[in-house]
Scaffold this motif. Structure first.
Motif, short mmCIF file in Angstrom:
data_model
loop_
_atom_site.label_atom_id
_atom_site.label_comp_id
_atom_site.label_asym_id
_atom_site.label_seq_id
_atom_site.Cartn_x
_atom_site.Cartn_y
_atom_site.Cartn_z
N ILE A 257 7.77 18.18 -20.28
CA ILE A 257 9.17 18.09 -19.69
C ILE A 257 9.33 19.08 -18.50
N LEU A 258 8.55 19.99 -17.98
CA LEU A 258 8.58 20.77 -16.89
C LEU A 258 7.96 19.83 -15.80
N THR A 259 7.17 18.99 -16.16
CA THR A 259 6.84 17.90 -14.84
C THR A 259 7.74 16.66 -14.66
N ARG A 287 20.19 15.81 -29.22
CA ARG A 287 20.68 16.86 -28.52
C ARG A 287 20.01 18.31 -28.96
N ASP A 288 20.31 18.67 -30.25
CA ASP A 288 19.94 19.86 -30.79
C ASP A 288 18.25 20.29 -30.67
N LYS A 289 17.56 19.06 -30.65
CA LYS A 289 16.07 19.24 -30.54
C LYS A 289 15.86 19.51 -29.17
N TYR A 290 16.39 18.97 -28.12
CA TYR A 290 15.79 19.03 -26.53
C TYR A 290 16.46 19.45 -25.77
N ARG A 291 17.80 20.03 -26.14
CA ARG A 291 18.78 20.65 -25.09
C ARG A 291 18.28 21.81 -24.68
N GLU A 292 17.61 22.80 -25.50
CA GLU A 292 17.05 24.12 -25.07
C GLU A 292 15.75 23.73 -24.32
N LEU A 293 14.89 22.86 -24.66
CA LEU A 293 13.65 22.77 -24.15
C LEU A 293 13.90 22.26 -22.54
N ILE A 294 14.75 21.35 -22.37
CA ILE A 294 14.97 21.04 -20.88
C ILE A 294 15.59 22.19 -20.02
N LEU A 295 16.68 22.86 -20.82
CA LEU A 295 17.24 24.01 -20.07
C LEU A 295 16.26 25.20 -19.54
N LYS A 296 15.30 25.56 -20.42
CA LYS A 296 14.27 26.26 -20.40
C LYS A 296 13.44 26.07 -19.10
N GLU A 297 13.15 24.69 -18.87
CA GLU A 297 12.43 24.32 -17.52
C GLU A 297 13.32 24.32 -16.31
N GLY A 298 14.47 24.83 -16.41
CA GLY A 298 15.25 25.05 -15.15
C GLY A 298 15.45 23.72 -14.69
N LEU A 324 25.50 16.49 -21.61
CA LEU A 324 24.68 16.71 -22.94
C LEU A 324 24.18 18.18 -23.06
N LEU A 325 23.65 18.80 -21.72
CA LEU A 325 23.22 20.20 -21.60
C LEU A 325 24.26 21.14 -21.70
N ARG A 326 25.58 20.93 -21.75
CA ARG A 326 26.40 22.09 -21.46
C ARG A 326 26.46 22.62 -23.19
N ASP A 327 27.33 23.85 -23.29
CA ASP A 327 27.06 24.78 -24.49
C ASP A 327 27.98 23.97 -25.80
N VAL A 343 28.93 24.28 -13.38
CA VAL A 343 27.88 25.27 -12.76
C VAL A 343 28.28 26.66 -13.64
N TYR A 344 29.42 26.96 -13.48
CA TYR A 344 29.97 28.30 -14.13
C TYR A 344 29.65 28.22 -15.60
N ASP A 345 29.82 27.31 -16.52
CA ASP A 345 29.44 27.14 -17.81
C ASP A 345 28.01 27.56 -18.08
N PHE A 346 27.01 26.94 -17.21
CA PHE A 346 25.75 27.13 -17.32
C PHE A 346 25.47 28.56 -17.25
N ALA A 347 26.15 29.17 -16.05
CA ALA A 347 25.69 30.45 -15.60
C ALA A 347 26.29 31.66 -16.60
#
Length: 394
Positions: A257-259, A287-298, A324-327, A343-347
């Motif tokens: 995912i990072l790549t 969404r539940d499975k991949y959302r955090e994985l994608i967010l974690k990679e910045g 999809l990545l929003r909270d 951007v504020y939501d993610f921050a």
């Protein structure tokens, strides 16, 4: 004075006459050379077709390759050899039970030269039955013949009419094997062949094996993300992300995912479009499975930049993925929300509401800074590609 003018006119007329004679002589020499070449082609073709002994067929195949490579009329030479009927006997020489490895190699090299930059010859070679013996050669342990067969599949798969036949031949898994264990050239050829076959608009289409994910991901890590090679690799990974097996392989690949995230940040317009498409496919499937994985990679800064700078399709995909990545799952499309609010939501999610404003500001600044860097790089690239003559003429 009049006499001088008359002499000058006579000299001009004489010069024109000499020039016309030289042009006629050159034209005659060209026609003579052309006739000789045609005669040689017919002789070699007849030698190949009438030969009984394998050694004579090998010699004829080598002569075909040599003449195509050396001829100043290489385009015409390819067409003339095909018209002389050399393709069927050369394809016949690829048969495993009838000819030695030496004969098969000579025939393969001749066919490769005949197919190069000649669409009609590519189609003729496949129509003559070349694909089954080429698939058999891909199974060989013999490195040279295997690589030559991969190069032949690459060349032949460039013709749209050939793609369904090649896709149906079972060549896919064999090309995937070369991705994992072949030479650098073999892996490059395999990626390009798989990409050619995956773009077929007719059935049967190539079915990609999820085992291709690991070598493809390794190749993408090692190449420049804005290269043509990266564009083909990400296109294949996007296709693989549409299956559950492919998605699992992308997730389990080391830095998979990072790549893709790095490609979104640094890739060309084409590779970013495919990379964000693969990430979106993951998130849309679960969404539940991949959302955090994608967010974690910045992924956020690259996605935000892509909403402004990507192709129309990449922009739409980036907006959909950001939603999809929003909270909380979005009720409305991205277009109804402001960039600053997202951007504020993610921050707020990352650093908490107390620091959200500062974090959002930093994210936006990073996006603008990165956008300026990329724009400057593109301007420098364009400037370096302009020659002085191009600049003067523009």
């Amino acid at each position: 004075m009049v006499k001088e003018e008359i002499l000058m006119e006579e000299e001009e007329e004489e010069g024109k006459g000499n020039l016309e004679e030289e042009e006629e002589e050159e034209e005659e020499q060209m026609q003579t050379k052309n006739r000789k070449c045609k005669n040689v082609i017919e002789e070699i073709a007849e030698k190949l077709k009438s030969a009984v002994e394998e050694v004579d067929k090998i010699e004829a195949a080598k002569e075909i390759r040599k003449l195509v490579r050396k001829s100043s009329f290489s385009g015409k030479t390819r067409s003339r050899f095909a018209a002389a009927g050399v393709i069927p006997p050369l394809v016949d020489m690829l048969q495993p039970c009838s000819y030695s490895l030496l004969a098969r190699e000579a025939a393969l090299l001749a066919l490769l030269n005949l197919a190069s930059r000649n669409e009609r010859n590519k189609i003729r070679i496949v129509a003559s039955g070349a694909i089954p013996p080429l698939v058999e050669l891909l199974k060989f342990q013999n490195g040279n013949l295997k690589e030559l067969a991969a190069a032949a599949i690459l060349t032949l798969s460039a013709a749209a009419a050939n793609k369904p036949t090649i896709a149906a031949s079972g060549v896919g898994p064999l090309l995937v094997q070369i991705l994992s264990s072949g030479t650098v050239q073999g892996r490059v050829d395999s990626v390009t062949s798989l990409h050619n076959l995956s773009t077929s608009k007719e059935d049967p289409k190539l079915v990609l094996d999820a085992r291709a994910v690991y070598p493809l991901m390794n190749l993408l890590k090692d190449c420049k993300k804005y290269s043509k090679f990266a564009e083909k690799t990400t296109a294949l990974l996007e296709i693989l992300s549409n299956s559950e097996e492919g998605r699992d392989a992308i997730t389990n690949a080391d830095g998979g995912i990072l790549t893709l995230v790095e490609t979104v940040e640094d890739g060309s317009l084409v590779s970013t479009e495919h990379a964000v498409g693969a990430l979106l496919s993951l998130c849309q499937s679960s969404r539940d499975k991949y959302r955090e994985l994608i967010l974690k990679e910045g992924a956020i800064p690259g996605l935000l930049r892509l909403t402004a700078e990507g192709t129309p399709l990449a922009q739409e995909r980036a907006r959909t993925l950001l939603d999809l990545l929003r909270d909380s799952p979005p009720e409305n499309r991205f277009s109804s929300s402001t960039l600053e609010r997202i951007v504020y939501d993610f921050a707020a999610q990352v650093d908490g509401t107390d620091k959200a404003a500062d974090t959002a500001k930093r994210l936006l600044q990073d996006m603008v800074h990165r956008s300026m860097e990329l724009s400057m790089s593109r301007l420098q690239l364009r400037a370096s590609s302009c020659t002085p003559s191009k600049v003067q003429s523009s």
